[in-house]
Design a protein around this motif. Structure first.
Motif, PDB file in Angstrom:
ATOM      1  N   PRO A 207       0.816  -1.210   0.000  1.00 38.77           N
ATOM      2  CA  PRO A 207       0.000   0.000   0.000  1.00 38.77           C
ATOM      3  C   PRO A 207       0.853   1.266   0.000  1.00 38.77           C
ATOM      4  CG  PRO A 207      -0.963  -1.606   1.465  1.00 38.77           C
ATOM      5  CD  PRO A 207       0.354  -2.170   1.033  1.00 38.77           C
ATOM      6  N   GLU A 208       1.970   1.243   0.729  1.00 39.91           N
ATOM      7  CA  GLU A 208       2.847   2.426   0.763  1.00 39.91           C
ATOM      8  C   GLU A 208       3.415   2.718  -0.621  1.00 39.91           C
ATOM      9  OE1 GLU A 208       2.202   0.815   4.651  1.00 39.91           O
ATOM     10  OE2 GLU A 208       3.049  -0.154   2.850  1.00 39.91           O
ATOM     11  N   GLN A 209       3.794   1.668  -1.359  1.00 46.79           N
ATOM     12  CA  GLN A 209       4.335   1.858  -2.705  1.00 46.79           C
ATOM     13  C   GLN A 209       3.263   2.357  -3.668  1.00 46.79           C
ATOM     14  OE1 GLN A 209       5.864  -2.152  -3.038  1.00 46.79           O
ATOM     15  NE2 GLN A 209       7.988  -1.475  -2.791  1.00 46.79           N
ATOM     16  N   ILE A 210       2.025   1.922  -3.472  1.00 46.49           N
ATOM     17  CA  ILE A 210       0.925   2.441  -4.299  1.00 46.49           C
ATOM     18  C   ILE A 210       0.755   3.936  -4.039  1.00 46.49           C
ATOM     19  CG2 ILE A 210      -1.545   2.367  -4.743  1.00 46.49           C
ATOM     20  CD1 ILE A 210      -0.114  -0.055  -5.842  1.00 46.49           C
ATOM     21  N   ARG A 211       0.768   4.322  -2.766  1.00 50.13           N
ATOM     22  CA  ARG A 211       0.601   5.745  -2.436  1.00 50.13           C
ATOM     23  C   ARG A 211       1.757   6.577  -2.992  1.00 50.13           C
ATOM     24  NH1 ARG A 211      -1.383   3.488   2.510  1.00 50.13           N
ATOM     25  NH2 ARG A 211       0.649   3.746   3.534  1.00 50.13           N
ATOM     26  N   GLU A 212       2.961   6.040  -2.924  1.00 48.26           N
ATOM     27  CA  GLU A 212       4.110   6.746  -3.487  1.00 48.26           C
ATOM     28  C   GLU A 212       3.971   6.905  -4.998  1.00 48.26           C
ATOM     29  OE1 GLU A 212       7.448   4.414  -2.333  1.00 48.26           O
ATOM     30  OE2 GLU A 212       7.463   5.133  -0.246  1.00 48.26           O
ATOM     31  N   ALA A 213       3.457   5.875  -5.663  1.00 45.47           N
ATOM     32  CA  ALA A 213       3.272   5.942  -7.113  1.00 45.47           C
ATOM     33  C   ALA A 213       2.251   7.015  -7.484  1.00 45.47           C
ATOM     34  CB  ALA A 213       2.822   4.584  -7.640  1.00 45.47           C
ATOM     35  N   VAL A 214       1.160   7.082  -6.733  1.00 49.00           N
ATOM     36  CA  VAL A 214       0.135   8.095  -6.995  1.00 49.00           C
ATOM     37  C   VAL A 214       0.703   9.491  -6.754  1.00 49.00           C
ATOM     38  CG1 VAL A 214      -2.108   8.984  -6.270  1.00 49.00           C
ATOM     39  CG2 VAL A 214      -1.758   6.509  -6.510  1.00 49.00           C
TER      40      VAL A 214
END
Length: 383
Positions: free
Chosen positions: A195-202
């Motif tokens: 989830p943290e990597q998804i948020r960073e991508a966004v």
């Protein structure tokens, strides 16, 4: 081309579309008494993820410009007037060869070329994990590489419009920011990211989810996981496959509600779509079976899908007949919504005044939709 197209809009209004120089110049309302038994009028479909059609694969070398043109013309009969040929994970040389053939096709045939709004590069910067990787070849999956992407974009002459990647790689956020700065839509897909990597991508500029709910491991933590995170990200447009095989109705219903205003339908059809039911041997999935219902699965295990084999028109008819949304809503999710998601301007995917005269004439036949004719830029290309 100048002229007029008469029919009923999906909201029921009888109209005459006045066409001038390939665009809708005016919309004239007709009295119901003057408009008996008219076909339905809808904007041409916009498919952001098409891997091939009718035996023509955009990813099997050698791909020729003539083959791309032929596939494009065949797609018109399915109501698809704008699309992104999708090039998937492969060797650097084969990716470049597919990109080159697609670019050559846009020059070879002007009308067919006008249907190709760009290219969707799906990979090779995907998850290397089984399940998340899907049918993409493990041998060619790699970490994000700016130089490699830049070379492919040069080969494509700037036509790569969507890049699907997984943000689970080290340095992915910086790579996403660099790609997004060039105007390419970065889409999250085939991922096992946290989830943290998804948020960073966004935060870095990712703005789309590729076939959300698919290209994932069979088992995930209840929460948190990358599906919840993408659903919660208002910045992400969720692209989903509405064929009834890739997502259960209950899941699609939830996606439609949660992502209202930020969701679009795609076919993600492979080159076996449009062919007769039967067993086929593919270069990626080995032996596969295409059922009479349009479901494509591996021969070894019928529970494992081997891609999509249905066009958008079938998905539209299905979700409308199942009551997941209205016919008008489903069509918008397959035309105006995907066009907006990648920033297509000029009214593409609509029947507004000034929009291209890309028009589908159709009739409802119970739960089926029958395409009667298709116009591209005011030119009748089917029916």
């Amino acid at each position: 081309m100048s002229g007029a197209i008469v029919g009923r809009l999906l909201d029921g209004a009888a109209v005459r579309l006045v066409v001038d120089n390939g665009r809708i110049a005016a919309i004239e309302r007709l009295a119901d008494a003057d408009a008996p038994d008219l076909p339905l009028l809808a904007p041409g479909l916009v498919d952001l993820q098409l891997n091939g059609y009718a035996g023509i694969d955009f990813n099997t070398p050698p791909l020729t410009a003539d083959a791309v043109v032929e596939a494009t013309r065949l797609l018109w009969a399915q109501g698809v007037t704008t699309y992104l040929p999708t090039v998937v994970t492969n060797s650097a040389e084969n990716i470049a060869a597919s990109l080159k053939a697609i670019v050559e096709a846009t020059r070879k045939d002007a009308l067919a070329g006008s249907s190709i709004a760009g290219i969707h590069l799906e990979g090779p910067f995907l998850s290397a994990l089984d399940g998340a990787r899907g049918a993409h070849a493990a041998a060619y999956v790699r970490a994000p590489d700016w130089d490699a992407f830049r070379r492919w974009q040069e080969t494509a002459e700037g036509r790569i419009r969507i890049l699907t990647l997984s943000p689970e790689w080290d340095g992915a956020a910086a790579f996403i920011a660099k790609v997004a700065e060039t105007g390419v839509v970065v889409s999250i897909g085939h991922t096992a990211a946290t989830p943290e990597q998804i948020r960073e991508a966004v935060a870095a500029g990712a703005r789309m989810s590729t076939h959300l709910g698919n290209g994932a491991q069979l088992m995930l933590p209840r929460h948190p996981n990358f599906l919840w995170e993408q659903l919660a990200a208002d910045e992400l447009t969720a692209c989903v496959i509405p064929d009834g095989f890739h997502l259960p109705d209950s899941v699609l219903k939830v996606f439609l509600r949660v992502k209202a205003g930020r969701i679009a339908f795609v076919s993600d059809a492979v080159y076996l779509s449009g062919l007769e039911p039967g067993t086929y041997h593919t270069h990626i999935g080995g032996d596969v079976v295409l059922t009479p219902e349009g479901r494509l699965h591996t021969a070894a295990n019928p529970n494992i899908l081997a891609g999509s084999a249905q066009m958008l028109i079938a998905g539209i008819a299905r979700v409308a007949s199942r009551g997941l949304c209205t016919l008008s809503e489903a069509w918008t999710l397959s035309s105006a919504a995907p066009a907006a998601a990648i920033g297509l301007s000029g009214g593409v995917g609509t029947l507004d005044v000034g929009a291209p005269a890309d028009v589908v004439l159709l009739r409802e036949d119970g739960a089926r939709l029958s395409i009667q004719a298709v116009c591209k830029g005011g030119t009748r290309v089917f029916g």
